[in-house]
Design a protein around this motif. Structure first.
Motif, PDB file in Angstrom:
ATOM      1  N   PHE A 158       0.708  -1.048   0.018  1.00 49.48           N
ATOM      2  CA  PHE A 158      -0.073   0.085  -0.137  1.00 49.48           C
ATOM      3  C   PHE A 158       0.659   1.438  -0.005  1.00 49.48           C
ATOM      4  N   GLY A 159       2.169   1.173   0.371  1.00 47.41           N
ATOM      5  CA  GLY A 159       2.976   2.377   0.536  1.00 47.41           C
ATOM      6  C   GLY A 159       3.347   2.652  -1.295  1.00 47.41           C
ATOM      7  N   GLU A 160       3.041   1.568  -2.228  1.00 50.88           N
ATOM      8  CA  GLU A 160       3.189   2.167  -3.638  1.00 50.88           C
ATOM      9  C   GLU A 160       1.761   2.698  -4.199  1.00 50.88           C
ATOM     10  N   ILE A 161       0.846   2.454  -3.350  1.00 47.97           N
ATOM     11  CA  ILE A 161      -0.477   3.298  -3.720  1.00 47.97           C
ATOM     12  C   ILE A 161      -0.256   4.616  -3.158  1.00 47.97           C
ATOM     13  N   VAL A 162       0.104   5.005  -1.989  1.00 46.73           N
ATOM     14  CA  VAL A 162       0.668   6.137  -1.461  1.00 46.73           C
ATOM     15  C   VAL A 162       1.502   7.007  -2.207  1.00 46.73           C
ATOM     16  N   ASP A 163       2.495   6.193  -2.863  1.00 43.06           N
ATOM     17  CA  ASP A 163       3.501   6.900  -3.595  1.00 43.06           C
ATOM     18  C   ASP A 163       2.763   7.349  -4.848  1.00 43.06           C
TER      19      ASP A 163
END
Length: 219
Positions: A210-215
């Motif tokens: 989900f950090g990829e989504i935030v990025d």
């Protein structure tokens, strides 16, 4: 929290600070779908998650259409006076986001479309057969809506200004060429395939995913 929009009472939660991010769940679910991601998103955004019509703690009605869900989303954004929000929609939530973006092409700044589809013809045959059996057994109106409604013409994505991230599981419900149609019609879209996952199992992944989504949303 409660909000009156489109003449019904919606249940929602708000958390964090920063640009507005709407989280919208899928059919038969509620805002608790995002309970493990809320804190992560709230570090960067003002997060709004709400129970859709006929779901969770939001008012129940006799209206079961995708058009109404999209209209609810528009009314909800208007009532809260959110300007060019970000949106992450899962499954039916992604469908609502796409339908609203077609009618209001400059509304969203960025869109994350997780597990969304364009119509019944996009389903893999074996997956669709299971849904039909389930509906024959329980007559669920949400399944009826899924089986009988919603045909989105991907050509209508051409006017949408938002940057789009399409997310699907390696073993998702839908045929691969659907994603090709989506990608070729959005102005600016990319596709993230989550290896080893089905339609929703990527929600069990942690901050690394989900950090990829935030990025994407922050970029």
């Amino acid at each position: 929290m409660k909000l009156i929009a489109n003449q019904i009472v919606f249940h929602y939660v708000k958390q964090g600070a920063g640009p507005s991010l709407i989280l919208l769940h899928g059919s038969g679910e509620n805002l608790e779908l995002f309970q493990n991601q809320m804190a992560l998103f709230a570090r960067s955004f003002t997060v709004y998650a709400f129970d859709s019509r006929n779901h969770g703690k939001t008012e129940k009605t006799d209206d079961y259409t995708y058009e109404t869900h999209a209209s609810d989303l528009a009314a909800w954004i208007s009532e809260l006076k959110l300007e060019h929000p970000l949106i992450l929609g899962f499954s039916d939530g992604a469908i609502s986001a796409m339908m609203l973006a077609i009618s209001q092409p400059t509304l969203f700044k960025k869109m994350v479309l997780m597990g969304g589809n364009l119509g019944i013809s996009d389903w893999k045959e074996e997956m669709l057969a299971l849904v039909k059996v389930e509906y024959s057994e329980n007559g669920d109106r949400l399944l009826k809506m899924m089986l009988e409604q919603q045909t989105i013409d991907a050509k209508n994505f051409a006017t949408i200004s938002a940057k789009v991230l399409i997310v699907s599981g390696e073993f998702d419900l839908f045929v691969p060429y659907m994603y090709e149609r989506m990608l070729s019609n959005f102005k600016d879209a990319s596709h993230l395939i989550v290896q080893g996952c089905n339609h929703s199992s990527y929600f069990d992944k942690g901050e690394e995913f989900f950090g990829e989504i935030v990025d994407f949303l922050e970029d």
